[in-house]
Design a protein around this motif. Structure first.
Motif, PDB file in Angstrom:
ATOM      1  N   TRP A   1     -17.327  23.870 -15.325  1.00 58.36           N
ATOM      2  CA  TRP A   1     -17.731  22.777 -14.442  1.00 58.36           C
ATOM      3  C   TRP A   1     -18.396  23.300 -13.177  1.00 58.36           C
ATOM      4  CZ3 TRP A   1     -12.179  20.487 -15.214  1.00 58.36           C
ATOM      5  CH2 TRP A   1     -12.099  19.933 -16.497  1.00 58.36           C
TER       6      TRP A   1
ATOM      7  N   ARG B   1     -21.924  24.212 -13.861  1.00 61.45           N
ATOM      8  CA  ARG B   1     -22.742  23.006 -13.966  1.00 61.45           C
ATOM      9  C   ARG B   1     -22.860  22.268 -12.635  1.00 61.45           C
ATOM     10  NH1 ARG B   1     -20.087  20.656 -19.551  1.00 61.45           N
ATOM     11  NH2 ARG B   1     -21.481  21.705 -21.041  1.00 61.45           N
TER      12      ARG B   1
ATOM     13  N   HIS C   1     -20.581  20.742 -10.953  1.00 63.22           N
ATOM     14  CA  HIS C   1     -19.885  19.456 -10.998  1.00 63.22           C
ATOM     15  C   HIS C   1     -19.304  19.098  -9.635  1.00 63.22           C
ATOM     16  CE1 HIS C   1     -17.165  16.259 -12.112  1.00 63.22           C
ATOM     17  NE2 HIS C   1     -16.133  16.959 -11.685  1.00 63.22           N
TER      18      HIS C   1
ATOM     19  N   GLU D   1     -28.704  24.753 -20.670  1.00 63.61           N
ATOM     20  CA  GLU D   1     -27.692  25.115 -19.681  1.00 63.61           C
ATOM     21  C   GLU D   1     -28.203  26.298 -18.846  1.00 63.61           C
ATOM     22  OE1 GLU D   1     -25.058  23.514 -19.052  1.00 63.61           O
ATOM     23  OE2 GLU D   1     -24.297  22.528 -20.870  1.00 63.61           O
TER      24      GLU D   1
END
Length: 445
Positions: free
Chosen positions: A265, A268, A270, A331
């Motif tokens: 996370w 990414r 997040h 990604e």
């Protein structure tokens, strides 16, 4: 000899640790012993300087330690970003002073890396019981948009007053508690890797972390109430975890799959309500997931496993790599993931050996795992009591998103864990479905 003294004999970086109400005044004595004749420079931020930094400066003055003007960060975002490394480096390159980090994870990591880049050691005075990274090798810094771990030595000396940690926001202690309790399922996964001969347990590191671990976590009510006497033993556990990572030169003693959701996370970027959930809070969710997975694993009768069928279904490296390339397409960390997937791959002969080992010795392995790992219900009660997250939504992750992330977390690190055994046995999807399916602890409606 107590646990700390014993561990300090085995550390590669840290040579002194003080935890207690006398930590701040003793930090001056520690500095003089570790850095005789050297100047000091306090590194803090606008919250930690008035909380403890000014007091440390005064104790250093009283001890006759020469000091540069403190460097106090004025940031509002409070995360370890590369520009702050450059900011401190511009200060340190104009002095030979030894930096003394006064703060928690961000200040410690910034000072740790910058001191290393400037060719000197440093000392840390912690202000919160928020994570195990104080005494760990390496610093977690956001560089070019990606959170990365940079190699650099842990502090030469470390001090922390639990009374000051008790004044930090309650969420910080809850986060540190969650980071420490994750060592329980992480230890169970290391037992699996050791049992099947994939990654032997480093006995020194294991005992540094695991001896007394459960006792240090035994008062979640006291931690929730921010009682210094409850915070002190789990702070010691956090420091010992860092020492174990130093001894093993790896994070294996302190983390496994429980941490990988947090790493994913973070990579990414997040956020939840505009901020990045704390490491410990994300780990709390990963820890509960792993305890639920272990609960389901114990219901599996490995003694009747059809090893031949599992091996026949095992995919070739080319197939695995192609599937990973598809999974990670788009990604930002795809290249790193493919490298890890490739390094982690086992051929069919090795998969057969691993599965046969588990099949032939299942009662023994299950007994060891059950002795090590808490059940989901036990873990839930403790994490809930301290105020840590107990479901994915608490950190802004939907249950369907977390379930979909399982294939990712299994492949972003070559470390062998429970999901890897489940995959080889053809049982991983069944176990995951038991967590998120009908009647599961996180049932997706």
């Amino acid at each position: 000899m107590n646990k700390v003294e014993s561990a300090l004999q085995r550390t590669t970086d840290t040579k002194a640790l003080v935890i207690g109400s006398d930590a701040l005044p003793r930090s001056a004595e520690m500095f003089k012993e570790l850095f005789p004749g050297k100047r000091a420079i306090i590194v803090a931020d606008k919250i930690t300087y008035p909380l403890a930094g000014e007091a440390v400066k005064n104790y250093f003055d009283a001890a006759g330690i020469a000091q540069d003007e403190p460097h106090v960060y004025g940031y509002d975002d409070s995360f370890a970003e590369w520009t702050y490394v450059e900011e401190l480096e511009n200060v340190l390159k104009n002095t030979d002073a030894i930096p003394v980090a006064v703060g928690s994870g961000v200040i410690n990591d910034l000072t740790k890396l910058t001191a290393h880049r400037c060719g000197r050691r440093y000392m840390c005075v912690g202000t919160a019981a928020s994570m195990d990274g104080y005494t760990a090798y390496g610093a977690s810094i956001t560089y070019q948009g990606n959170k990365q771990t940079f190699d650099c030595p842990a502090p030469y000396g470390m001090a922390l007053d639990p009374r000051i940690a008790a004044k930090a926001p309650k969420a910080m202690s809850a986060s540190g508690y969650a980071d420490l309790i994750a060592k329980i399922p992480a230890g169970a996964e290391w037992i699996i890797a050791d049992f099947i001969g994939v990654e032997p347990i480093h006995k020194v590191a294991w005992h540094i972390v695991q001896d007394g671990l459960k006792e240090s976590l035994a008062d979640p009510e006291g931690v929730a109430a921010l009682k210094p006497e409850a915070i002190e033993p789990f702070v010691e556990g956090l420091m010992l975890s860092g020492f174990a990572m130093q001894a093993a030169r790896s994070s294996r003693p302190a983390s496994c799959t429980d941490h990988l959701f947090s790493h994913l996370w973070n990579m990414r970027n997040h956020t939840y309500h505009g901020v990045t959930p704390s490491h410990g809070f994300q780990v709390s969710v990963g820890t509960l997931f792993m305890c639920a997975m272990f609960d389901r694993m114990y219901l599996t009768d490995f003694t009747s496993l059809d090893v031949d069928s599992c091996v026949a279904a095992w995919k070739s490296l080319d197939e695995v790599r192609r599937e990973a390339e598809q999974l990670f397409r788009g990604e930002p960390f795809a290249e790193m993931a493919i490298k890890e997937v490739t390094a982690k791959y086992n051929d069919r002969d090795e998969v057969r050996r691993q599965l046969q080992c588990v099949k032939d010795n299942w009662p023994e392995l299950r007994s060891r795992l059950q002795s090590q790992c808490y059940t989901y219900d036990q873990m839930y009660r403790m994490l809930h009591t301290v105020g840590a997250p107990t479901q994915p939504e608490d950190v802004g992750i939907s249950r369907s998103r977390m379930k979909a992330d399982v294939p990712y977390i299994r492949q972003i690190r070559r470390r062998y864990g429970l999901p890897d055994l489940g995959l080889r046995a053809g049982l991983l999807d069944t176990w995951v479905d038991s967590v998120f399916g009908p009647g599961g602890v996180w049932e997706i409606k």
